[in-house]
Structure formats: structure tokens, C-alpha cells
Design an enzyme around this catalytic site. Structure first.
Site, PDB file in Angstrom:
ATOM      1  N   ASN A 162      34.869  53.530  37.963  1.00 31.39           N
ATOM      2  CA  ASN A 162      35.633  52.341  38.337  1.00 31.39           C
ATOM      3  C   ASN A 162      36.357  51.760  37.127  1.00 31.39           C
ATOM      4  O   ASN A 162      35.767  51.593  36.054  1.00 31.39           O
ATOM      5  CB  ASN A 162      34.697  51.273  38.924  1.00 31.39           C
ATOM      6  CG  ASN A 162      35.450  50.016  39.334  1.00 31.39           C
ATOM      7  OD1 ASN A 162      36.423  50.092  40.075  1.00 31.39           O
ATOM      8  ND2 ASN A 162      35.023  48.871  38.838  1.00 31.39           N
ATOM      9  N   VAL A 163      37.655  51.488  37.294  1.00 33.02           N
ATOM     10  CA  VAL A 163      38.449  50.803  36.275  1.00 33.02           C
ATOM     11  C   VAL A 163      39.001  49.548  36.943  1.00 33.02           C
ATOM     12  O   VAL A 163      39.934  49.628  37.739  1.00 33.02           O
ATOM     13  CB  VAL A 163      39.598  51.687  35.747  1.00 33.02           C
ATOM     14  CG1 VAL A 163      40.322  50.986  34.604  1.00 33.02           C
ATOM     15  CG2 VAL A 163      39.067  53.048  35.293  1.00 33.02           C
ATOM     16  N   GLY A 164      38.392  48.415  36.658  1.00 29.31           N
ATOM     17  CA  GLY A 164      38.748  47.186  37.365  1.00 29.31           C
ATOM     18  C   GLY A 164      39.018  46.030  36.424  1.00 29.31           C
ATOM     19  O   GLY A 164      38.591  46.034  35.267  1.00 29.31           O
ATOM     20  N   THR A 165      39.720  45.032  36.943  1.00 22.75           N
ATOM     21  CA  THR A 165      39.996  43.814  36.183  1.00 22.75           C
ATOM     22  C   THR A 165      39.105  42.696  36.707  1.00 22.75           C
ATOM     23  O   THR A 165      39.181  42.356  37.895  1.00 22.75           O
ATOM     24  CB  THR A 165      41.475  43.410  36.312  1.00 22.75           C
ATOM     25  OG1 THR A 165      42.297  44.438  35.770  1.00 22.75           O
ATOM     26  CG2 THR A 165      41.750  42.123  35.553  1.00 22.75           C
ATOM     27  N   TYR A 166      38.282  42.167  35.840  1.00 21.52           N
ATOM     28  CA  TYR A 166      37.388  41.070  36.168  1.00 21.52           C
ATOM     29  C   TYR A 166      37.452  40.044  35.037  1.00 21.52           C
ATOM     30  O   TYR A 166      37.650  40.404  33.884  1.00 21.52           O
ATOM     31  CB  TYR A 166      35.940  41.569  36.317  1.00 21.52           C
ATOM     32  CG  TYR A 166      35.825  42.780  37.214  1.00 21.52           C
ATOM     33  CD1 TYR A 166      35.875  42.643  38.595  1.00 21.52           C
ATOM     34  CD2 TYR A 166      35.701  44.060  36.672  1.00 21.52           C
ATOM     35  CE1 TYR A 166      35.801  43.764  39.426  1.00 21.52           C
ATOM     36  CE2 TYR A 166      35.628  45.177  37.490  1.00 21.52           C
ATOM     37  CZ  TYR A 166      35.678  45.026  38.868  1.00 21.52           C
ATOM     38  OH  TYR A 166      35.612  46.127  39.677  1.00 21.52           O
ATOM     39  N   ARG A 167      37.270  38.789  35.375  1.00 28.07           N
ATOM     40  CA  ARG A 167      37.314  37.786  34.322  1.00 28.07           C
ATOM     41  C   ARG A 167      36.061  37.907  33.456  1.00 28.07           C
ATOM     42  O   ARG A 167      34.956  38.146  33.956  1.00 28.07           O
ATOM     43  CB  ARG A 167      37.466  36.389  34.900  1.00 28.07           C
ATOM     44  CG  ARG A 167      36.215  35.784  35.481  1.00 28.07           C
ATOM     45  CD  ARG A 167      36.546  34.476  36.169  1.00 28.07           C
ATOM     46  NE  ARG A 167      35.382  33.619  36.314  1.00 28.07           N
ATOM     47  CZ  ARG A 167      35.327  32.579  37.130  1.00 28.07           C
ATOM     48  NH1 ARG A 167      36.363  32.274  37.886  1.00 28.07           N
ATOM     49  NH2 ARG A 167      34.237  31.833  37.189  1.00 28.07           N
ATOM     50  N   HIS A 184      33.473  43.553  45.034  1.00 33.58           N
ATOM     51  CA  HIS A 184      34.053  44.336  43.948  1.00 33.58           C
ATOM     52  C   HIS A 184      33.290  45.650  43.775  1.00 33.58           C
ATOM     53  O   HIS A 184      32.068  45.705  43.974  1.00 33.58           O
ATOM     54  CB  HIS A 184      34.002  43.554  42.633  1.00 33.58           C
ATOM     55  CG  HIS A 184      34.963  42.404  42.577  1.00 33.58           C
ATOM     56  ND1 HIS A 184      34.745  41.291  41.787  1.00 33.58           N
ATOM     57  CD2 HIS A 184      36.150  42.199  43.198  1.00 33.58           C
ATOM     58  CE1 HIS A 184      35.761  40.444  41.933  1.00 33.58           C
ATOM     59  NE2 HIS A 184      36.615  40.976  42.778  1.00 33.58           N
ATOM     60  N   GLU A 277      41.689  29.726  37.837  1.00 33.47           N
ATOM     61  CA  GLU A 277      41.844  31.007  38.522  1.00 33.47           C
ATOM     62  C   GLU A 277      43.219  31.179  39.172  1.00 33.47           C
ATOM     63  O   GLU A 277      44.034  30.259  39.209  1.00 33.47           O
ATOM     64  CB  GLU A 277      40.744  31.160  39.581  1.00 33.47           C
ATOM     65  CG  GLU A 277      39.486  31.857  39.065  1.00 33.47           C
ATOM     66  CD  GLU A 277      39.710  33.357  38.848  1.00 33.47           C
ATOM     67  OE1 GLU A 277      40.823  33.851  39.110  1.00 33.47           O
ATOM     68  OE2 GLU A 277      38.756  34.028  38.427  1.00 33.47           O
TER      69      GLU A 277
END
Length: 485
Positions: A162-167, A184, A277
Site C-alpha cells: 500500500n502506498v497511501g497519503t495519511y496525515r 483506509h 482538514e
């Protein structure tokens, strides 16, 4: 088609050549200057990326608003910067079908992200230039990282990488918090690791090729590879990746500016937030997991890339616009080929506009129900507008024409209560639950009665020729006569 940039540095050079980059050479304060510049860039007609060469108290330069305009978005795709949004949508859709273009694994010595190594006295404040993005943020956040994790049950499967954008909130010199919501992909992997009482290895990539960042924020299936999609969107040019140093089954973008490696501490949750956000409001504090950073690698003279989030539109809205729209379009098109286009650009798909040809009565509502059953549409989408196939869903004037001339509120507006919702949506009460609204602005077709049929106005003959003439003239071109058109 122009060359597609395969690193952040290449893309910054393109932006500068296209007069879409503002260099700030004098020293600035990290707060409020960087966040304020991100907001100001979003407010401007120009909308440039802003590159800060000198940050007071830090040594690493900062760039923001890299994806922050439709011009930059087009340049990311290697297209002319004045390409209309609808054309960008269909070009993305065309390249989507090239999937998979598998990544190329390069040797460690060939990867720029490995030029420097830090294993002792790790201090994020010496490598990064962190700052509060908005005034009431609970700390320093990394808002544009690509977080790489693997499936504990099948770690060798790169399509479940998994390559994800999370804060990500910086908690200490070597520790960060991360928001992993239940829907997610990283939450699926974290649950598997914790059920085995194992830590979850993590690599956090900062300053990535623009299409890698683009795919990291794209809702795709769990077993689809963001790297293989990025290669497809790079028009068939594979992404170069390299094995992480601390976990052999994790692979990071070879051209990244900075890589933070570590692991999610199992069964530990600590307060994270608040944070300004993407819906344009502060989210509350929540108990979130934390990552222990054990190793840092980075390029020579690294660049820290971050993005501003605020009341739309800001950089994150451009970044999550078409990469939300195209996957939803693909999913609808599979079972409903009449669907023409999907505009899910508004607040990460919380609002969606679909244009479709209606095969039979009630079809518009059926298309909306299908959207609300997709993996992304179920939690995120809450307002769905469906219009006829000849209405451009990216043209809000046409959409509002359809709504105001086709909708009978008593029969064409439906509200479905007690559905999944997006916890960061401030109108979600309780957080994570919501109602859904469908507005069917399509023309009734049998067996649905249409008691008052009308004939639509058609553009006069030669309209297309005159559009071309006016567009050429507006770009500064000289046209001596209409016979040339």
C-alpha cells in the site's frame, strides 16, 4: 505530449520553465509565512508553486502548492498547461487502461533517496523544516507524504503493497502519529499485524514524483498497485523503486527527497490532532497509532514538500480531484456503460456529479445507488447529482441548468438516512454516520411518465468553427481569415 517528470526536482524545473513557480530567496519564518503563502497562492489567479530557499531555524528548503492549479495538473501529465479539465479527465481515463506498468527495482547505489543515511541521534527537526499549516493545528503535520506498508499475511505481494497519503503529526524527534481510519488500506494491514501482536513496518516517502504523490491519494482496490498505476499514468514509463533498508518487503520511490523508516508501535494509541482538514474545518483530537522512526535516508540537499489545506479550493483539492473522479467512473462504467463522465472533484467526492444516458425509467437514481455502493463512494459521497448525457458534469453552469429545469423536488430528490459517512465531515453526526441525498436531474424516459416534453435548443451551424477562431485569438494568435479555420 511533453516529457513527464519522474521526480519532484524535474517537475519543479518544468514549473519554473512554464512560469508556474515562485522562488522566495529572502529568509522567512516557518510560521505563519509558509502556511500563509500556501493560502495566498491558492487565492491568487496565478496559483504558483512556492519555493522557500531559506527558513529561519532550519536548513532544508520548503516547497508548497506544487499540485495547486489545473495548469500544474496538466503539466504533471505532460500536457499543455492550458488543457481544459474535461480533456485532462479523459486523458487520465485513457492512461488508466495501460495498467499495470510494473515498477522497476533499482540497485541501492542507483537510488538518489539513499545518498545520505541517518541511523543514530535521529532528529526530524534537523532533516525536515516542520511548521504548523494552520493556526490551531495541534502540532507539526506532514500533509503530503506517501506512506508505504505491506500486507503481513502476504508481504511479498507487491500488488498488496500500500502506498497511501495519511496525515502525520510529529510527536517527538523520532516519533510520529498517523491517522489510519477504518476504511483506509493501512488500517486493514494494521489490524492484521496487531492480531499477530506484531509491529507494522512503515516507510514514509517525502518529496515524490508528482504522479506517485497523485496515486498515493487515489482510491483504488486493495490488491491494485499504486506504483503500477503511476507507471501507467506516466504514459507507460515505469516508476523506479528501491528496497527499504529496514524491511526487505517494502519498496520506496527511488527519486524521493526523504525517506523515514520505522514501524507502527503495536496496540498503542495516543492523542493526535486537531488538524485543519480538507473539508475546510478543524478535526477534533482522536486516539491514533504512532510510528517509531529508526532510520532516515535522503538526497543531497533535500527539499521538504508539504501542502496547505483550507477552505476549498487549495492544493489538496486539485490533487484529489480527477484521481477520485476516474476510479469512480471506471467502477460505474463496468456495470452501467451508459455513464458518460463522473465529476467527483468536490471535497474528495463528498459531492459527485454524474452524466449518463438513461436506459429506462428511474435509471438516474440507480446510477447514484451504484456510486454509493463503491468502496470510496460508500463512506465519502453524500450528495449525488445525476444529469443527462449531453450535460457536461465539469461545467457547473450546465449542471445548474439541469437541476433548475429538470428537477421536481417532490419526486426527484431522495434522502437515505443512517448511512456510512466521512468522520472528518463536520456535518457527520455522530462522526462516521450520515444521510445521503440523490438529486435526479435527468429527463424522464419510459416507463417513467414525462407529461411535458420539450425540444432542446441546438448550437447554430458553424459554432464549432467560431469557437476555434475565438480560442486561437484569445491565445494571441493571428488569424487572417475564417477560410484558414
Amino acid at each position: 505530449m511533453a516529457k513527464i517528470s519522474c521526480s519532484l526536482r524535474e517537475f519543479l524545473q518544468v514549473l519554473e520553465e512554464e512560469e508556474m513557480l515562485l522562488r522566495v530567496t529572502e529568509e522567512v519564518s516557518p510560521e505563519p509565512d509558509i502556511g500563509a503563502a500556501g493560502r495566498a497562492a491558492a487565492n491568487s489567479a496565478w496559483k504558483p508553486a512556492v519555493y522557500f530557499e531559506k527558513i529561519k531555524g532550519y536548513t532544508t528548503p520548503v516547497v508548497t502548492n506544487v499540485h495547486g492549479s489545473w495548469k500544474s495538473h496538466a503539466l504533471m501529465l505532460g500536457m499543455d498547461k492550458d488543457t481544459p479539465v474535461k480533456e485532462q479527465f479523459f486523458e487520465l481515463n485513457r492512461r488508466w487502461d495501460k495498467y499495470p506498468v510494473e515498477p522497476v527495482i533499482v540497485k541501492r547505489e542507483e537510488a538518489p533517496c539513499k545518498e545520505n543515511i541517518i541511523t543514530e541521534n535521529i532528529d526530524l527537526f534537523r532533516v525536515l523544516s516542520p511548521y504548523r499549516i494552520n493556526d490551531q493545528d495541534g502540532g507539526f503535520f506532514l500533509s503530503k507524504a506517501a506512506v508505504v506498508t505491506g500486507d503481513p499475511e502476504c508481504p511479498e505481494d507487491l500488488h498488496k503493497l500500500n502506498v497511501g497519503t495519511y496525515r502525520i503529526q510529529i510527536k517527538d524527534r523520532d516519533r510520529v502519529g498517523i491517522q489510519a481510519l477504518a476504511f483506509h488500506d493501512i488500517a486493514v494491514q494494521l489490524e492484521k499485524a496487531e492480531s499477530l501482536n506484531q509491529s507494522l513496518p512503515v516507510a514514509i516517502a517525502l518529496g515524490n514524483a508528482p504522479l506517485v504523490t497523485f496515486m498515493a491519494s487515489t482510491p483504488i482496490a486493495y490488491d491494485q498497485s499504486e506504483y503500477a498505476f503511476a507507471g501507467a499514468l506516466q504514459n507507460g514509463k515505469p516508476v523506479e523503486i528501491v528496497q527499504a533498508d529496514t524491511c526487505e518487503h517494502l519498496y520506496v520511490p527511488a527519486s524521493s527527497e526523504i525517506i523515514l523508516e520505522g514501524y507502527v508501535i503495536p496496540r498503542v494509541r495516543k492523542v493526535e490532532g486537531p488538524f485543519g482538514e480538507f473539508p475546510g474545518s478543524y478535526s477534533g483530537c482522536r486516539l491514533q497509532c504512532e510510528i517509531q522512526i529508526t532510520r532516515i535516508t535522503h538526497r543531497n540537499q533535500p527539499i521538504f514538500e508539504n501542502l496547505y489545506l483550507g477552505i476549498p479550493w487549495t492544493e489538496i483539492d486539485y490533487l484529489m480531484a480527477l484521481n477520485t473522479s476516474v476510479p469512480l467512473y471506471k467502477q460505474l462504467k463496468e456495470s452501467m456503460p451508459e455513464v458518460v463522465a463522473v465529476n467527483a472533484m468536490y471535497t474528495h467526492g463528498m459531492g459527485v456529479i454524474i452524466s449518463t444516458k438513461c436506459r429506462y425509467g428511474g435509471y438516474g437514481k440507480g446510477v447514484a445507488f451504484r456510486l454509493l455502493s463503491t468502496p470510496h463512494g460508500m463512506p465519502y459521497s453524500k450528495i449525488v447529482i445525476v444529469v443527462d448525457e449531453y450535460v457536461d458534469p465539469f461545467n457547473l453552469e450546465q449542471v445548474m441548468w439541469a437541476v433548475t429545469t429538470r428537477v421536481r423536488p417532490d419526486k426527484d430528490v431522495a434522502v437515505i438516512p443512517n448511512c456510512p459517512g466521512m468522520p472528518l465531515d463536520p456535518s457527520s453526526v455522530p462522526a462516521g454516520m450520515h444521510s445521503k441525498m440523490i438529486i435526479d436531474a435527468t429527463t424522464p424516459v419510459p416507463p417513467e411518465p414525462n407529461p411535458r416534453e420539450v425540444e432542446l435548443l441546438k448550437p447554430p451551424a458553424s459554432t464549432e468553427k467560431w469557437e476555434k477562431f475565438i480560442n486561437e485569438f484569445s491565445k494571441g494568435g493571428t488569424v487572417s481569415g475564417m477560410s484558414e479555420m
